[in-house]
Enzyme design. Structure first.
Site, PDB file in Angstrom:
ATOM      1  N   ASP A  36       0.828  -1.208   0.000  1.00  6.58           N
ATOM      2  CA  ASP A  36       0.000   0.000   0.000  1.00  6.58           C
ATOM      3  C   ASP A  36       0.861   1.257   0.000  1.00  6.58           C
ATOM      4  O   ASP A  36       2.046   1.240   0.361  1.00  6.58           O
ATOM      5  CB  ASP A  36      -0.895   0.038   1.242  1.00  6.58           C
ATOM      6  CG  ASP A  36      -2.051  -0.941   1.161  1.00  6.58           C
ATOM      7  OD1 ASP A  36      -2.108  -1.699   0.180  1.00  6.58           O
ATOM      8  OD2 ASP A  36      -2.885  -0.947   2.093  1.00  6.58           O
TER       9      ASP A  36
ATOM     10  N   HIS B 286       3.871  -2.175   3.111  1.00  6.49           N
ATOM     11  CA  HIS B 286       3.817  -0.817   2.551  1.00  6.49           C
ATOM     12  C   HIS B 286       5.095  -0.510   1.794  1.00  6.49           C
ATOM     13  O   HIS B 286       6.196  -0.796   2.285  1.00  6.49           O
ATOM     14  CB  HIS B 286       3.621   0.219   3.666  1.00  6.49           C
ATOM     15  CG  HIS B 286       2.297   0.121   4.358  1.00  6.49           C
ATOM     16  ND1 HIS B 286       2.067  -0.780   5.388  1.00  6.49           N
ATOM     17  CD2 HIS B 286       1.124   0.791   4.166  1.00  6.49           C
ATOM     18  CE1 HIS B 286       0.815  -0.652   5.806  1.00  6.49           C
ATOM     19  NE2 HIS B 286       0.217   0.291   5.086  1.00  6.49           N
TER      20      HIS B 286
END
Length: 722
Positions: free
Chosen positions: A90, A242
């Site tokens: 992400d 991430h």
């Protein structure tokens, strides 16, 4: 009336206001886009908020698989097959960490799903294209990393569809996978989050949650990240990491070690689409790709525009600060020079100018103030010859002057031909070598003429500017103009004097050598600012033009915004005409070169370019209050205002004025300043359009009175009135 004058009266310029409005709206839109994209949301701490009710969330979602399909009103969930791990990232792409993560994935021959943030993708398009080229899957993570569950419907659509536009514009593919920012496992879905998931489903999206959160947003060590992701059984999982939103160095390290271990344990690591058996992307249509590309370029243009405005603001701030330093420094130097002149004059009385002076008063329909003007000049302590030139008045101005029957006053009646022709008529009748020109709406103090002509002791001086004061300074509009005269005009004149580039001797009070006037052909009617045109002509002829601050003249200022607009419109337009007419001074030497390179350059930057940019400054200020730190913007504004107040206080001290009117200075920034820059815009557009502006005569109010005579003349009038 000539055809030329008929053309003047028949032309009205209006379309430029539409252009200005369109430009400001475009700037406001660009600022709004940039502010929304970069200041209302952003990647960073991806912690999950579990606050809120979940009563409306179906149990099939709360207890189901991490991939939710709510399209068509039927809710289905699915999870990866056993021993299959869907690897997701992400908040990217990030220029530092995403390439390193892609390198690790390539090393282990693993594909993953990247849920990209639209704004980050626009900033780093090559990384998004690299993801696709290397076989990775792209998903939507909104346009600005906004919390969809807490956003209104309009913003949810903008965030999801905006990110989709970016993906289509960059890759030519349309994504069907969506991961809402700040989402987590199924049991963390709240009613508001579920509403946003259903809304996205109506647009054709599958929502992807997670079953194993690395919690790398907490910045733990690599071992902790890997431990958080390690599966404990055969059940398929969706792993969350991430590649953006902060320092992901530990994430890169953890990913490398984790993939090595998982490969040895027989787990299959792949994309979400491959893990659950769905087609996650489709080829965008040509129209979709074109729309996406246009969307991206619109955002980029807004960013570039804001960057350009930001640099322009920095430049204008520097110019404004430099101007403040220059005018104050010049004022200090001018004051010291004036004191030295006074001391020299006291030591050498023979240097004082005592020769009689001719005062020329052009008058057209000046019945309201002509008596006060003529009487004040007649009361001068210096010997004067007064020539009043009535330029075809229809209100009895000439009769009033004639009825005064004052000694030393000559009245010339002529047909209306304009102010320059009236001044030239007076110049032709002048009997003395020194000439003072004064408007018919202006009164002198008894010592004004004597003070004004003293600089002519220097044979290089061809003209002297006096100190014009606003007489009707009552009310806030009068106070604003009073401040402008003292702070703007007079400080600038001191600077021009020191720099030897005076562009304007005001029509209200100016002293001239008759010889200098004759050499330049008298007063020209080629511009609407005959005083500026004449002054520039004198400078180009080699004469010095100086400023005498103790030669005071009191004049009426416009009492309404409409009257002020007309007056300043004529002034500004005429100044532009004069600047263009004398543009050749830029390449000349001597006094002409000083005027061209110093005076015209100063006028161009400070009185043309900065006012043209001023509307954008105001729009940017609103942008700063809405999207930036309002406190910082307020502090910057207060610092700017403080500089203005200090500069104004010093100017008032130089002119021996009370500081009371300065309380209106902050208010001046919100009305008067805007009016002045709109005048400049109107004037520039009119000049560029080649329109010949007609003369705008100011309304007279009859507020002027004869100032008191010195105490040594007890029989003189004592009414102050100015």
């Amino acid at each position: 009336m000539s055809r030329h004058r008929q053309a003047r009266n028949s032309v009205t310029v209006r379309p430029h206001w539409l252009v200005l409005s369109a430009v400001l709206l475009a700037v406001a839109f660009a600022l709004s886009v940039q502010g929304y994209l970069h200041h209302l949301a952003g990647t960073g701490d991806d912690s999950v908020s579990t606050a809120g009710s979940a009563a409306g969330v179906p149990s099939s979602v709360s207890n189901g698989g991490p991939v939710i399909d709510a399209r068509g009103g039927i809710v289905r969930t699915v999870r990866p097959a056993d021993r299959t791990l869907a690897l997701t990232f992400d908040d990217g792409p990030d220029p530092v960490w995403t390439p390193q993560i892609l390198d690790v994935l390539k090393k282990h021959h693993v594909h993953a799903t990247f849920f990209v943030v639209g704004t980050a993708a626009i900033d780093h398009p090559d990384l998004v294209r690299r993801m696709v080229a290397e076989g990775h899957e792209i998903g939507v993570h909104t346009l600005t990393h906004a919390d969809l569950g807490r956003s209104p419907d309009w913003r949810q659509k903008l965030e999801v569809q905006g990110a989709q536009q970016v993906i289509m514009g960059l890759t030519g593919q349309a994504a069907s996978l969506l991961r809402p920012p700040f989402s987590s496992a199924n049991n963390a879905v709240t009613d508001s989050a579920w509403a946003s998931i259903r809304a996205a489903a109506d647009e054709g999206y599958l929502t992807v949650l997670t079953t194993k959160d690395s919690k790398d947003w907490e910045k733990p060590e690599a071992e902790t990240i890997a431990r958080n992701l390690t599966p404990s059984g055969n059940q398929g999982q969706v792993l969350l990491m991430h590649d953006g939103g902060g320092d992901r160095g530990q994430t890169v390290t953890a990913l490398d070690g984790l993939l090595s271990r998982l490969d040895g344990q027989g787990y299959r690591v792949t994309t979400v689409g491959d893990a659950v058996g769905v087609s996650s992307t489709r080829q965008a249509t040509p129209n979709e790709k074109a729309t996406g590309t246009a969307f991206i370029w619109g955002i980029r243009l807004s960013d570039w525009l804001v960057m350009a405005i930001s640099w322009a603001l920095v430049a204008s701030g520097i110019v404004t600060f430099v101007r403040a330093v220059l005018v104050v420094g010049a004022a200090v130097r001018h004051r010291r020079g004036a004191r030295r002149m006074q001391l020299a004059s006291s030591a050498l009385d023979g240097r004082a100018i005592t020769d009689p002076v001719t005062v020329i008063v052009p008058a057209y329909n000046e019945s309201a103030g002509i008596e006060a003007a003529v009487r004040s000049i007649a009361a001068s302590t210096h010997p004067v010859e007064i020539i009043v030139v009535d330029d075809g008045s229809t209100d009895g101005t000439a009769d009033i002057v004639e009825a005064l029957q004052l000694p030393g006053v000559t009245l010339i009646r002529k047909e209306n031909g304009g102010k320059p022709s009236a001044l030239n008529a007076g110049l032709a009748a002048a009997a003395h070598d020194l000439v003072v020109m004064v408007d018919g709406d202006t009164v002198f103090e008894p010592d004004t003429v004597q003070a004004l002509i003293q600089p002519f002791a220097d044979p290089r001086v061809g003209a002297v500017s006096g100190n014009t004061k606003v007489a009707n300074r009552g009310g806030i509009l009068g106070a604003w103009q009073h401040i402008e005269y003292v702070v703007g005009f007079n400080l600038d004149r001191r600077l021009f004097d020191v720099a030897e580039c005076m562009p304007t001797v005001p029509g209200a009070i100016g002293g001239f050598r008759r010889e200098a006037l004759i050499r330049v052909g008298g007063v020209s009617d080629e511009t609407l600012a005959e005083d500026t045109d004449l002054t520039m002509s004198l400078c180009r002829d080699g004469w010095r033009v100086v400023y005498q601050d103790d030669a005071r003249a009191w004049t009426e200022a416009p009492a309404t915004l409409g009257a002020l607009w007309k007056q300043r419109y004529r002034w500004c337009y005429g100044t532009l005409q004069a600047m263009w007419k004398h543009r050749g001074a830029i390449v000349q030497g001597g006094q002409a070169g000083k005027l061209g390179r110093r005076g015209l350059g100063y006028l161009l930057v400070l009185q043309v370019l900065l006012p043209l940019f001023a509307p954008v400054v105001d729009v940017f200020a609103i942008y700063g209050l809405l999207f930036l730190d309002p406190l910082r913007i307020a502090v910057l504004w207060l610092v700017f205002l403080a500089v203005q107040v200090l500069m104004a206080a010093y100017a008032f001290r130089l002119d021996k004025e009370r500081l009371g009117p300065l309380w209106t200075l902050p208010l001046q920034q919100f009305v008067y300043r805007q009016l002045m820059y709109l005048v400049v815009i109107q004037s520039v557009v009119t000049a560029l359009a080649g329109v010949h502006l007609r003369w705008h005569r100011m309304e007279r109010y009859g507020s002027l009175r004869v100032p008191p005579l010195p105490q040594r003349e007890p029989g003189a009038e004592q009414s102050r009135g100015v």
